[in-house]
Scaffold this motif. Structure first.
Motif, short mmCIF file in Angstrom:
data_model
loop_
_atom_site.label_atom_id
_atom_site.label_comp_id
_atom_site.label_asym_id
_atom_site.label_seq_id
_atom_site.Cartn_x
_atom_site.Cartn_y
_atom_site.Cartn_z
N PRO A 17 0.81 -1.22 0.00
CA PRO A 17 0.00 0.00 0.00
C PRO A 17 0.84 1.27 0.00
O PRO A 17 0.39 2.31 -0.47
N CYS A 18 2.07 1.18 0.52
CA CYS A 18 2.93 2.37 0.55
C CYS A 18 3.24 2.86 -0.86
O CYS A 18 3.38 4.07 -1.10
N LEU A 19 3.32 1.90 -1.82
CA LEU A 19 3.57 2.27 -3.21
C LEU A 19 2.41 3.09 -3.75
O LEU A 19 2.59 4.11 -4.42
N ALA A 20 1.19 2.64 -3.46
CA ALA A 20 0.01 3.37 -3.91
C ALA A 20 -0.05 4.74 -3.27
O ALA A 20 -0.39 5.73 -3.92
N GLN A 21 0.28 4.82 -1.98
CA GLN A 21 0.25 6.10 -1.29
C GLN A 21 1.30 7.05 -1.85
O GLN A 21 1.05 8.26 -1.99
N ALA A 22 2.47 6.50 -2.20
CA ALA A 22 3.52 7.33 -2.78
C ALA A 22 3.09 7.90 -4.12
O ALA A 22 3.31 9.07 -4.41
N ASP A 23 2.45 7.05 -4.94
CA ASP A 23 1.95 7.51 -6.24
C ASP A 23 0.87 8.57 -6.06
O ASP A 23 0.84 9.57 -6.78
N GLU A 24 0.00 8.36 -5.07
CA GLU A 24 -1.07 9.31 -4.81
C GLU A 24 -0.50 10.65 -4.37
O GLU A 24 -0.95 11.71 -4.80
N PHE A 25 0.52 10.60 -3.52
CA PHE A 25 1.12 11.84 -3.03
C PHE A 25 1.84 12.57 -4.16
O PHE A 25 1.73 13.80 -4.29
N GLU A 26 2.56 11.82 -4.99
CA GLU A 26 3.27 12.43 -6.12
C GLU A 26 2.29 13.11 -7.07
O GLU A 26 2.53 14.24 -7.53
N GLN A 27 1.18 12.44 -7.35
CA GLN A 27 0.16 13.03 -8.22
C GLN A 27 -0.46 14.26 -7.56
O GLN A 27 -0.71 15.27 -8.22
N GLY A 28 -0.66 14.18 -6.25
CA GLY A 28 -1.21 15.31 -5.53
C GLY A 28 -0.28 16.52 -5.58
O GLY A 28 -0.73 17.66 -5.77
N MET A 29 1.01 16.28 -5.43
CA MET A 29 1.98 17.37 -5.51
C MET A 29 1.99 17.99 -6.90
O MET A 29 2.06 19.22 -7.05
N SER A 30 1.95 17.15 -7.91
CA SER A 30 1.91 17.66 -9.29
C SER A 30 0.67 18.52 -9.51
O SER A 30 0.73 19.57 -10.15
N THR A 31 -0.46 18.07 -8.97
CA THR A 31 -1.70 18.82 -9.11
C THR A 31 -1.60 20.17 -8.42
O THR A 31 -2.02 21.20 -8.96
N MET A 32 -1.02 20.17 -7.21
CA MET A 32 -0.86 21.43 -6.48
C MET A 32 0.02 22.42 -7.25
O MET A 32 -0.21 23.62 -7.23
N TRP A 33 1.03 21.90 -7.93
CA TRP A 33 1.91 22.77 -8.72
C TRP A 33 1.21 23.26 -9.99
O TRP A 33 1.26 24.43 -10.33
N GLU A 34 0.53 22.35 -10.67
CA GLU A 34 -0.13 22.71 -11.93
C GLU A 34 -1.24 23.73 -11.73
O GLU A 34 -1.53 24.52 -12.64
N VAL A 35 -1.86 23.74 -10.56
CA VAL A 35 -2.96 24.67 -10.33
C VAL A 35 -2.47 26.11 -10.27
O VAL A 35 -3.26 27.05 -10.36
N LEU A 36 -1.15 26.30 -10.16
CA LEU A 36 -0.57 27.64 -10.08
C LEU A 36 -0.19 28.18 -11.46
O LEU A 36 0.52 29.19 -11.54
N TRP A 37 -0.68 27.53 -12.52
CA TRP A 37 -0.36 27.95 -13.89
C TRP A 37 -1.62 28.36 -14.64
O TRP A 37 -2.64 27.68 -14.58
N HIS A 38 -1.51 29.47 -15.35
CA HIS A 38 -2.57 29.89 -16.26
C HIS A 38 -2.44 29.09 -17.55
O HIS A 38 -1.34 28.69 -17.95
N GLN A 39 -3.57 28.88 -18.24
CA GLN A 39 -3.54 28.09 -19.47
C GLN A 39 -2.69 28.71 -20.56
O GLN A 39 -2.24 28.02 -21.48
N SER A 40 -2.44 30.02 -20.48
CA SER A 40 -1.64 30.69 -21.51
C SER A 40 -0.18 30.29 -21.46
O SER A 40 0.56 30.52 -22.40
N GLY A 41 0.24 29.68 -20.34
CA GLY A 41 1.65 29.30 -20.17
C GLY A 41 2.38 30.17 -19.17
O GLY A 41 3.61 30.19 -19.15
N THR A 42 1.63 30.88 -18.33
CA THR A 42 2.20 31.81 -17.37
C THR A 42 1.91 31.35 -15.95
O THR A 42 0.75 31.08 -15.62
N PRO A 43 2.91 31.26 -15.09
CA PRO A 43 2.66 30.97 -13.68
C PRO A 43 1.98 32.17 -13.03
O PRO A 43 2.18 33.31 -13.44
N THR A 44 1.16 31.92 -12.01
CA THR A 44 0.33 32.98 -11.44
C THR A 44 0.66 33.24 -9.97
O THR A 44 1.18 32.37 -9.27
#
Length: 309
Positions: A17-44
């Motif tokens: 289960p630790c593998l699944a949790q690690a994947d979930e956390f990595e995806q969560g971190m990526s999502t948190m980072w991606e949410v800080l970007w505008h679709q035009s290609g500019t960080p906000t």
């Protein structure tokens, strides 16, 4: 061969289960980072409400959509700690509302854009007002997605969030959405913060949801280091915007050029303040100088303050 490889991977996840949790956390971190970007290609920068939301809902077939739309905004407001007041029935609703939500006819808006939200602010710190439009036939599936935008969360990340272009859920906020909003409106945040100042707060909220917080914290730090390396390459004109931004099809050459300038400034602030990275005055000056050279007046001002220290 491919099927057996997938089966082996699935078996490994079930057994560990630790593998699944690690994947979930990595995806969560990526999502948190991606949410800080505008679709035009500019960080906000971070923007949010500093007042109650007074919402007016109007348009076609409004009675069929009002309660669901209002509930979506209130659910987001609960997580953020922002009061949502319905003023739709007031005679002066158009004047007192700071959020207007219009249910439009089905032939309005672009074919590939069934709903849209515009945030209005004099400076990129505090939201002054917002306007949302949703097509009649799409209002139900758009309500929670657009309510996140109304709260100031502007990106369209991948992952388990209603902000995704292909969300797994559209009739309620998902755990990652709630974590974002709690962090976005936490006392540690302030309007105008750069992505590298915002990211640690978002990450800490995510770490707090993980069963093994020590391992999650270690994974967070690795993500920080990797992201800084990638963004230094991006600011230098060598790297690229996040893949989800490219996939949106809405990034522009102008947006990406502006994004490289902004990212140079954001890196300068990160090294100046020790946000996401260790403080390094030399690196701070380097990136602020690059941003200033690219035309950032804000960087020029901060550069003078940094070199005077």
């Amino acid at each position: 061969m491919w099927k057996s490889g997938v089966a082996a991977l699935l078996a490994a996840v079930v057994m560990n289960p630790c593998l699944a949790q690690a994947d979930e956390f990595e995806q969560g971190m990526s999502t948190m980072w991606e949410v800080l970007w505008h679709q035009s290609g500019t960080p906000t920068r971070l923007v949010r409400w500093e007042q109650d939301i007074k919402v007016r809902i109007f348009g076609v077939n409004v009675n069929a959509h009002k309660q669901h739309t209002l509930q979506a905004l209130r659910d987001a407001g609960i997580e953020a700690g922002v009061k949502v007041i319905d003023v739709s029935d007031r005679a002066d609703a158009a004047q007192v509302a700071n959020v207007s939500i219009e249910i439009t006819p089905d032939n309005m808006l672009e074919d590939n854009q069934p709903c849209v939200t515009y945030l209005n602010f004099q400076t990129e710190t505090r939201i002054d007002s917002a306007a949302m439009q949703m097509r009649n036939r799409d209002a139900w599936r758009c309500a929670y997605h657009e309510s996140m935008h109304v709260m100031g969360v502007r990106g369209h990340p991948a992952g388990k969030t209603v902000l995704s272009y292909f969300p797994a859920k559209v009739d309620g906020l998902m755990p990652l959405d709630k974590a974002m909003l709690r962090a976005w409106y936490s006392p540690r945040m302030r309007g105008g913060m750069t992505p590298f100042e915002v990211l640690p707060v978002l990450a800490d909220e995510l770490v707090g949801t993980m069963p093994d917080k020590d391992k999650a914290a270690q994974a967070r730090d690795r993500f920080f280091a990797r992201t800084i390396d990638q963004m230094q390459a991006f600011a230098d004109g060598k790297g690229d915007v996040p893949m989800i931004v490219k996939r949106s099809g809405k990034s522009t050459d102008e947006g990406i050029r502006f994004g490289r300038m902004e990212m140079s400034y954001f890196l300068g602030i990160a090294y100046l303040e020790g946000a996401t990275v260790q403080q390094d005055p030399n690196q701070a000056v380097r990136w602020l100088q690059r941003a200033a050279t690219l035309g950032s007046r804000t960087a020029q001002a901060r550069l003078g303050a940094a070199t005077a220290r």
